[in-house]
Design a protein around this motif. Structure first.
Motif, short mmCIF file in Angstrom:
data_model
loop_
_atom_site.label_atom_id
_atom_site.label_comp_id
_atom_site.label_asym_id
_atom_site.label_seq_id
_atom_site.Cartn_x
_atom_site.Cartn_y
_atom_site.Cartn_z
N TRP A 1 5.00 15.88 14.38
CA TRP A 1 5.05 16.20 13.06
C TRP A 1 3.33 16.23 12.79
CZ3 TRP A 1 0.80 13.61 9.44
CH2 TRP A 1 1.12 14.72 8.16
N LEU A 2 2.02 17.49 12.63
CA LEU A 2 1.46 17.24 12.23
C LEU A 2 1.18 17.51 10.59
CD1 LEU A 2 -1.96 17.80 14.13
CD2 LEU A 2 -1.24 19.93 14.21
N GLY A 3 -0.84 16.62 10.67
CA GLY A 3 -1.26 16.91 9.12
C GLY A 3 -3.16 17.57 9.82
N ILE A 4 -3.39 18.12 9.26
CA ILE A 4 -4.76 18.73 9.45
C ILE A 4 -5.44 18.66 8.66
CG2 ILE A 4 -4.31 20.77 10.47
CD1 ILE A 4 -6.52 20.45 13.07
N VAL A 5 -6.67 18.65 8.01
CA VAL A 5 -7.89 18.90 7.14
C VAL A 5 -9.06 19.03 7.79
CG1 VAL A 5 -9.62 18.03 5.04
CG2 VAL A 5 -6.63 17.48 5.54
N CYS A 6 -9.49 20.93 7.72
CA CYS A 6 -10.90 20.88 7.67
C CYS A 6 -11.94 21.17 6.69
CB CYS A 6 -11.37 22.43 8.17
SG CYS A 6 -10.35 21.79 9.88
N ASP A 7 -13.11 21.08 6.61
CA ASP A 7 -14.55 21.21 5.41
C ASP A 7 -15.00 21.71 6.02
OD1 ASP A 7 -16.27 20.83 3.21
OD2 ASP A 7 -15.89 18.08 3.59
N GLY A 8 -15.36 22.78 4.76
CA GLY A 8 -16.25 24.38 5.59
C GLY A 8 -17.96 22.99 5.27
N MET A 9 -18.55 23.63 6.19
CA MET A 9 -19.53 23.09 5.25
C MET A 9 -20.99 23.65 4.23
SD MET A 9 -20.75 21.66 9.45
CE MET A 9 -22.57 20.61 9.17
N GLY A 10 -21.03 23.26 3.50
CA GLY A 10 -22.35 23.53 2.13
C GLY A 10 -23.26 23.85 3.10
N GLY A 11 -23.95 24.47 2.85
CA GLY A 11 -25.39 24.63 2.60
C GLY A 11 -25.98 25.88 3.74
N HIS A 12 -24.49 26.19 4.37
CA HIS A 12 -24.41 27.33 5.02
C HIS A 12 -23.20 28.41 4.65
CE1 HIS A 12 -26.38 25.12 8.29
NE2 HIS A 12 -25.90 23.55 8.01
N SER A 13 -23.47 29.70 4.96
CA SER A 13 -22.34 30.67 4.32
C SER A 13 -21.62 30.16 5.14
CB SER A 13 -23.07 31.94 5.03
OG SER A 13 -24.37 32.03 4.68
N MET A 14 -20.15 30.68 4.43
CA MET A 14 -18.75 31.40 5.07
C MET A 14 -18.41 30.32 5.37
SD MET A 14 -18.31 34.61 4.41
CE MET A 14 -19.18 35.73 3.83
N GLY A 15 -18.44 28.40 4.53
CA GLY A 15 -17.42 27.76 4.88
C GLY A 15 -16.04 28.04 4.85
N GLU A 16 -15.87 28.83 4.35
CA GLU A 16 -14.58 28.63 4.29
C GLU A 16 -13.84 29.46 5.03
OE1 GLU A 16 -15.87 31.73 1.24
OE2 GLU A 16 -16.41 30.18 2.39
N VAL A 17 -14.06 29.90 5.58
CA VAL A 17 -14.08 31.38 6.65
C VAL A 17 -14.09 29.95 7.34
CG1 VAL A 17 -14.55 32.93 8.64
CG2 VAL A 17 -14.55 33.21 5.51
N ALA A 18 -15.52 29.27 8.37
CA ALA A 18 -15.13 28.15 9.22
C ALA A 18 -13.62 27.51 9.14
CB ALA A 18 -16.20 27.40 9.59
N SER A 19 -13.54 26.74 8.07
CA SER A 19 -12.99 25.61 7.69
C SER A 19 -11.31 26.52 8.21
CB SER A 19 -12.29 25.26 7.00
OG SER A 19 -12.32 26.61 5.14
N GLU A 20 -11.15 27.66 7.72
CA GLU A 20 -9.71 28.63 8.03
C GLU A 20 -9.33 28.93 9.59
OE1 GLU A 20 -6.92 28.87 6.59
OE2 GLU A 20 -7.47 28.88 4.85
N THR A 21 -10.88 29.26 10.24
CA THR A 21 -11.05 29.65 11.64
C THR A 21 -10.65 28.66 12.71
OG1 THR A 21 -12.59 31.51 10.75
CG2 THR A 21 -12.34 30.90 13.85
#
Length: 238
Positions: free
Chosen positions: A32-52
């Protein structure tokens, strides 16, 4: 072991959600694996970074599902993610982007916890008293809690996945044996910043389902938070 879990990810008072999460289950292989990523505010495209990053790490885990969990496995997955975020940045006209990461992989009774940045992973156990090992001596139920990678002052993140900066994408890795009854929470800072530490631990130990526990955290985040919040709450069963 059987793992009961629930997830939550909301934009809160922000205009979009830059967090991402995944859960991978392979009960036939006792994994079993669980993982969370939080795109960094103050920079562009945090949602792209976290999904990537989350996509590349989970892809590596799926392709190497029979490889024993280890620090070396985590490091290889993180290097794949670092390359992927650089490529994504290049294709988006060198856009600066970054994300934190926290994960736990469970292989039979062994848990491998890894994180980069200030997203957290908590491992809670009733009646735990080994004060030599716990991170927070004020709570005797905390087996392990990841330590935030913050620079002096607690504002800037010292480690993360960030475009063209592979030297800051260095994971901390720890391994523990898990037991029936153990509680696990993987979450972004938007969740734990809205809950006092003792309340967070106490609520994790409530005799409730993972969905009900996350509902309590969501209520607190909506009441007092101003950030995206994401969490994976898991309970280890027999």
């Amino acid at each position: 072991m059987k793992i009961k879990y629930a997830t939550i990810s909301e934009k809160g008072r922000r205009y979009n959600n830059e967090d991402a999460f995944r859960v991978i289950e392979h009960p036939e292989k006792d994994r079993w694996l669980g993982i969370v990523c939080d795109g960094m505010g103050g920079h562009s495209m945090g949602e792209v970074a976290s999904e990537t990053v989350i996509g590349k790490i989970t892809d590596y885990w799926e392709k190497n599902i029979d490889m024993p969990d280890s620090k070396e496995k985590v490091v290889k997955a993180c290097k794949k993610a670092t390359v992927a975020i650089d490529e994504k940045s290049f294709n988006m006209h060198h856009c600066e982007m970054g994300t934190t990461m926290a994960m736990i992989s469970i292989e039979a009774t062994k848990a491998t916890i890894a994180h980069i940045g200030d997203s957290r992973c908590y491992l809670i156990r009733k009646g735990y008293y080994d004060y030599d090992d716990i991170t927070n001596p004020d709570k005797d139920h905390v087996v392990y809690r990841t330590t935030d990678h913050l620079k002096a002052g607690g504002v800037l993140i010292a480690r993360c996945f960030f475009s063209y900066k592979p030297e800051v994408a260095i994971p901390d890795v720890a391994q523990f044996d898990v037991e029936p009854g153990d509680r696990i929470l993987i979450c972004s800072d938007g969740l734990y910043n809205c809950v006092l530490p003792n309340i967070l631990v106490d609520r994790m130990l409530d005799n409730k389902t993972p969905e009900q526990i996350l509902d309590t955290f969501a209520f607190l985040c909506e009441r007092s938070g101003d950030d995206n919040y994401t969490g994976i709450m898991a309970i280890i069963e027999e």
